[in-house]
Design an enzyme around this catalytic site. Sequence first.
Site, PDB file in Angstrom:
ATOM      1  N   GLN A  98       0.863  -1.194   0.000  1.00  8.45           N
ATOM      2  CA  GLN A  98       0.000   0.000   0.000  1.00  8.45           C
ATOM      3  C   GLN A  98       0.899   1.242   0.000  1.00  8.45           C
ATOM      4  OE1 GLN A  98      -3.620   0.015   2.314  1.00  8.45           O
ATOM      5  NE2 GLN A  98      -3.273  -2.125   2.907  1.00  8.45           N
ATOM      6  N   THR A 132      -2.095 -14.693  -1.929  1.00  2.70           N
ATOM      7  CA  THR A 132      -3.120 -15.721  -2.204  1.00  2.70           C
ATOM      8  C   THR A 132      -2.643 -16.721  -3.260  1.00  2.70           C
ATOM      9  OG1 THR A 132      -4.092 -14.447  -4.012  1.00  2.70           O
ATOM     10  CG2 THR A 132      -4.959 -14.035  -1.785  1.00  2.70           C
ATOM     11  N   LYS A 148       0.351  -8.481 -16.504  1.00  2.00           N
ATOM     12  CA  LYS A 148      -0.678  -8.715 -15.475  1.00  2.00           C
ATOM     13  C   LYS A 148      -1.530  -7.466 -15.312  1.00  2.00           C
ATOM     14  CE  LYS A 148      -0.298  -8.639 -10.599  1.00  2.00           C
ATOM     15  NZ  LYS A 148       0.321  -9.100  -9.349  1.00  2.00           N
ATOM     16  N   ASP A 162       4.851  -9.783 -13.800  1.00  2.00           N
ATOM     17  CA  ASP A 162       4.278  -8.509 -14.259  1.00  2.00           C
ATOM     18  C   ASP A 162       5.401  -7.501 -14.485  1.00  2.00           C
ATOM     19  OD1 ASP A 162       4.996  -7.503 -11.743  1.00  2.00           O
ATOM     20  OD2 ASP A 162       2.984  -7.712 -10.937  1.00  2.00           O
ATOM     21  N   ARG A 207      -4.641  -5.996 -12.743  1.00  3.69           N
ATOM     22  CA  ARG A 207      -5.451  -6.251 -11.555  1.00  3.69           C
ATOM     23  C   ARG A 207      -6.573  -5.219 -11.524  1.00  3.69           C
ATOM     24  NH1 ARG A 207      -4.569  -8.771  -6.423  1.00  3.69           N
ATOM     25  NH2 ARG A 207      -2.337  -9.069  -6.746  1.00  3.69           N
TER      26      ARG A 207
END
Length: 300
Positions: A104, A232, A201, A176, A203
């Site tokens: 973040q 994940t 990639k 990516d 998202r």
Amino acid sequence: MDKILIVGPASQILGFKIAQELGLEALNTETKLFPDGENYLRINIEDETIITGKEVIIVQSTGPSSSRTQNARIMELFMMIDSVKRIGAAKITVVVPYLAYARQDDRFRPGESNFAEILIQLLNSLGIDELFAVDVHSPSTLKNCSCKAINIDSMKLLADYIRSKGAIDIIVVSPDKGAQERSRIFATHFGDNVPVEVFEKKRDLKTGEITMSGSLSLKDRDVVIADDIIATGGTMSKAIKLAKQSGARKIFAVTTHALLLQQAKFRILKAGADEIIGTDSIDNEVSKVSLAKIIADYLR
Ligand code: R5P
């Protein structure tokens, strides 16, 4: 100055190994959760003078586990720093092998915070003298610390491990564009002119859903797919599937920080990985590469 090392509750094995490498006494902590969910931590000592006037090294990763969230690990870290500060440590060195919230590191959508920046500022505000972290998602995040702050690179160690597994005709694939530069540096550890290819990639910023595309010529190559974090396993498993379709022989799924949330291990193996390899920044069954020596070398 005499040194002492505090093994944080999230880095029991790595912290202890670093203390051994440095020949330092290792102190442990006592932790619990109060009934309302608040964290409790004390350094497990009866006599505080063993810390007073010393350089204290605190080792605490901030990854989630089945027993604690990353928020709890951060609170424990803050408590350890505050405790040794109050006792009168002469110098406080903090080692955070996995830095939570590092992804973040920007405001991607309106109304968001940049919490990676804030976390570093908070650590800095506690009066630490040095901060070490490993393969931070964007190493520039550490610039938010006014004290000495170093990003330790684990890529050579990971490459050495893969070579020891007999990988040949290696090609490094970046899942990516963001990981491309890291993959390029990673490839140099396998020798000169080891190629680096990249998948595309995307998202969805709202749903988090990943799509990946790319068609490479990987026939009869051992493919190393390297990412800083496997969370994940969505990114890694998509990259593995594409690599398999592109003719890869063996596929090594490599990461510094193997959070392995939810069904990540299953997803990655089902996609066709021959092996999942991580460091002990997160202590789990894929922690095959220890950071103890490289971290200790920075602390000597
Ligand atoms: C993203 O930029 C990171 O480098 C990783 O690719 C990502 O965090 C992995 O997450 P997941 O395993 O959930 O796809």
